[in-house]
Scaffold this active site. Structure first.
Site, PDB file in Angstrom:
ATOM      1  N   ARG A   1     101.965  46.448  61.157  1.00 18.63           N
ATOM      2  CA  ARG A   1     102.116  45.001  60.957  1.00 18.63           C
ATOM      3  C   ARG A   1     102.517  44.795  59.500  1.00 18.63           C
ATOM      4  O   ARG A   1     102.610  45.737  58.725  1.00 18.63           O
ATOM      5  CB  ARG A   1     100.852  44.218  61.337  1.00 18.63           C
ATOM      6  CG  ARG A   1      99.532  44.887  61.257  1.00 18.63           C
ATOM      7  CD  ARG A   1      98.954  45.087  59.873  1.00 18.63           C
ATOM      8  NE  ARG A   1      99.083  43.956  59.004  1.00 18.63           N
ATOM      9  CZ  ARG A   1      99.179  44.021  57.703  1.00 18.63           C
ATOM     10  NH1 ARG A   1      99.173  45.178  57.079  1.00 18.63           N
ATOM     11  NH2 ARG A   1      99.295  42.960  56.961  1.00 18.63           N
ATOM     12  N   GLY A   2     102.741  43.508  59.157  1.00 13.15           N
ATOM     13  CA  GLY A   2     103.219  43.213  57.807  1.00 13.15           C
ATOM     14  C   GLY A   2     104.745  43.223  57.825  1.00 13.15           C
ATOM     15  O   GLY A   2     105.358  44.120  58.426  1.00 13.15           O
TER      16      GLY A   2
ATOM     17  N   ASP B   1     106.260  36.238  55.136  1.00 12.05           N
ATOM     18  CA  ASP B   1     106.883  36.828  56.334  1.00 12.05           C
ATOM     19  C   ASP B   1     108.285  36.295  56.560  1.00 12.05           C
ATOM     20  O   ASP B   1     109.089  36.913  57.269  1.00 12.05           O
ATOM     21  CB  ASP B   1     106.007  36.564  57.555  1.00 12.05           C
ATOM     22  CG  ASP B   1     104.676  37.275  57.395  1.00 12.05           C
ATOM     23  OD1 ASP B   1     103.795  36.732  56.695  1.00 12.05           O
ATOM     24  OD2 ASP B   1     104.545  38.392  57.908  1.00 12.05           O
TER      25      ASP B   1
ATOM     26  N   ARG C   1     107.586  40.250  67.697  1.00  8.99           N
ATOM     27  CA  ARG C   1     106.869  39.332  66.791  1.00  8.99           C
ATOM     28  C   ARG C   1     107.893  38.355  66.219  1.00  8.99           C
ATOM     29  O   ARG C   1     108.895  38.778  65.651  1.00  8.99           O
ATOM     30  CB  ARG C   1     106.152  40.104  65.684  1.00  8.99           C
ATOM     31  CG  ARG C   1     105.064  41.005  66.265  1.00  8.99           C
ATOM     32  CD  ARG C   1     103.906  41.255  65.381  1.00  8.99           C
ATOM     33  NE  ARG C   1     103.218  40.118  64.861  1.00  8.99           N
ATOM     34  CZ  ARG C   1     102.440  40.171  63.781  1.00  8.99           C
ATOM     35  NH1 ARG C   1     102.300  41.306  63.122  1.00  8.99           N
ATOM     36  NH2 ARG C   1     101.794  39.103  63.352  1.00  8.99           N
TER      37      ARG C   1
ATOM     38  N   ASN D   1     103.623  32.434  55.604  1.00  8.23           N
ATOM     39  CA  ASN D   1     102.739  33.573  55.353  1.00  8.23           C
ATOM     40  C   ASN D   1     101.490  33.395  56.213  1.00  8.23           C
ATOM     41  O   ASN D   1     101.339  32.373  56.906  1.00  8.23           O
ATOM     42  CB  ASN D   1     102.391  33.654  53.862  1.00  8.23           C
ATOM     43  CG  ASN D   1     101.782  34.997  53.501  1.00  8.23           C
ATOM     44  OD1 ASN D   1     102.348  36.048  53.819  1.00  8.23           O
ATOM     45  ND2 ASN D   1     100.619  34.997  52.868  1.00  8.23           N
TER      46      ASN D   1
HETATM   47  O1  MRU Z   1     100.156  39.336  61.114  1.00  3.33           O
HETATM   48  P1  MRU Z   1     100.488  40.341  60.056  1.00  3.33           P
HETATM   49  O2  MRU Z   1      99.338  41.173  59.609  1.00  3.33           O
HETATM   50  O3  MRU Z   1     101.718  41.152  60.391  1.00  3.33           O
HETATM   51  O4  MRU Z   1     100.879  39.375  58.874  1.00  3.33           O
HETATM   52  C1  MRU Z   1     101.544  39.776  57.784  1.00  3.33           C
HETATM   53  C2  MRU Z   1     100.698  39.638  56.604  1.00  3.33           C
HETATM   54  O5  MRU Z   1      99.873  40.487  56.356  1.00  3.33           O
HETATM   55  C3  MRU Z   1     100.847  38.523  55.716  1.00  3.33           C
HETATM   56  O6  MRU Z   1     101.342  37.378  56.205  1.00  3.33           O
HETATM   57  C4  MRU Z   1     101.462  39.022  54.441  1.00  3.33           C
HETATM   58  O7  MRU Z   1     100.981  38.278  53.401  1.00  3.33           O
HETATM   59  C5  MRU Z   1     102.959  38.998  54.432  1.00  3.33           C
HETATM   60  S1  MRU Z   1     103.645  40.371  55.140  1.00  3.33           S
HETATM   61  C6  MRU Z   1     103.801  41.359  53.832  1.00  3.33           C
END
Ligand code: MRU
Length: 369
Positions: A54-55, A249, A95, A259
């Site tokens: 994720r991320g 994101d 996603r 985000n």
């Molecule tokens: O739902 P996730 O864990 O994929 O979300 C992403 C994140 O961890 C955050 O929104 C993050 O600050 C940005 S992605 C680097």
């Protein structure tokens, strides 16, 4: 970055078998360090949807490798091109909010289309997947080298006293291939011996702050404290936060930032307390086609059970625990949008700019319309 003093990235080709991609299955962190082999498009679909990876940056890198695997799968199908295209459609649905996903898939489709025969297409897809991952790590490293200026400046103003930085969710190396975005300037500051301390929002419902950011910072020995999500405002009112830095994101061209859910509330509190609020991201997270983040960005809604249950270790056993009445209705919005007016600056691999169309274009003049 370091795990038990050993260097890891978050995704790589298996040694001795470059048809298999390996990842760290993040669902088990911080209590278990589990690696997983991915060797089909279906494996990638599941891993991205269910957040083994994720991320934003890592979702993009995983999508890049998924497309490489898609070309190998397509080699045995009647129509190679049709099969690759169908895989790209499936993967794009995994996603919706992190723009890096479609960015990486589109980059792969363009690269694959330049190949003449199947073997060449497969090798182009492999080369592109590796390039996306390498560029992601290099971009994050550069974000650290730019973002450090802000921390150094605050440290100077405080005569070397501890700089307190608040972050939300996990925009650390686990959310990218290496270094992270929000964490890259933090790691750089720590490396340079600047006194820092990080307030880590736990980040309900999935607790990426408590589970992942804290684990990362612990491995790198960066002083930090995990706080309940609602604590930030109180800390800011009492002078205990010098700056906020988060990832994103998706960033629109006028710098509205999607985000992890709860980021907007931190930005509001920061504004009310005159605390600088920065967003750190690589250019692969900029969506140049969008302007109004609140109207245009598709906010992911996930299974309400992620709100109703928490996971954790209990007497040495991994447990899932219900925290609401069983019949309670829950809503699970994954992200929110922080409007550009609440953002003090954007830290990218090319430098720091004002949170505006104009500011961004000074760093990326080639994106002028
Ligand atoms: O739902 P996730 O864990 O994929 O979300 C992403 C994140 O961890 C955050 O929104 C993050 O600050 C940005 S992605 C680097």
């Amino acid at each position: 970055m370091l795990v038990n003093d050993q260097h890891y990235q978050t995704i790589w080709l298996k040694e001795g078998n470059d048809k298999i991609v390996q990842i760290i299955d993040q669902r088990f962190l911080p209590h278990r360090f589990v690696m997983e082999d991915l060797s089909s498009v279906h494996d990638f679909e599941r891993a991205i949807c269910e957040m083994h990876v994720r991320g934003a940056g890592l979702i993009g890198a995983a999508a890049g490798f998924a497309m490489y695997v898609a070309t190998m799968e397509a080699a045995s199908k009647t129509s190679f091109d049709e099969s690759v295209f169908q895989s790209s459609v499936l993967l794009k649905k995994t996603r919706p909010t992190a723009v890096n996903l479609e960015w990486a898939i589109n980059r792969q489709l363009e690269a694959i289309a330049t190949g003449k025969e199947i073997n060449e297409k497969i090798s182009l897809a492999k080369k592109t997947a590796l390039a996306i991952a390498t560029e992601d790590a290099a971009g994050c490293h550069r974000i650290g080298l730019h973002g450090i200026d802000i921390i150094e400046e605050i440290s100077r103003k405080k005569n070397g006293d501890t700089v307190n930085i608040l972050t939300h969710c996990n925009a650390g190396w686990l959310a990218f291939v290496d270094y992270g975005t929000a964490t890259a300037p933090i790691y750089e500051a720590h490396k340079r011996g600047i006194n820092i301390h990080v307030w880590v929002d736990e980040t309900r419902p999935r607790n990426q702050g408590a589970n992942l950011t804290s684990w990362e910072l612990l491995n790198e020995q960066v002083p930090h404290t995990v706080i309940a999500d609602n604590t930030g405002g109180h800390l800011m009112q009492h002078g205990l936060v010098d700056m906020v830095i988060t990832g994103a994101d998706r960033l629109t061209r006028n710098c509205d930032a999607a985000n992890k859910i709860g980021t907007y509330l931190k930005a509001l509190a920061a504004k009310d307390n005159n605390i600088p609020f920065y967003i750190a991201l690589p250019s692969s997270t900029i969506d140049w086609s969008m302007r109004d983040g609140i109207k245009e960005i598709n906010i992911e809604e996930r299974d309400p059970d992620e709100v109703k249950y928490v996971h954790g270790l209990c007497d040495g056993e991994w447990k899932k625990v219900l925290i609401t009445p069983a019949e309670a209705k829950a809503a699970n919005y994954g992200f929110d949008v922080t409007p550009a007016r609440l953002i003090s600056g954007i830290i990218t691999e090319r430098g720091i700019c004002a949170a505006s169309d104009k500011g961004l274009l000074e760093l990326y003049p080639e994106m002028k319309l």
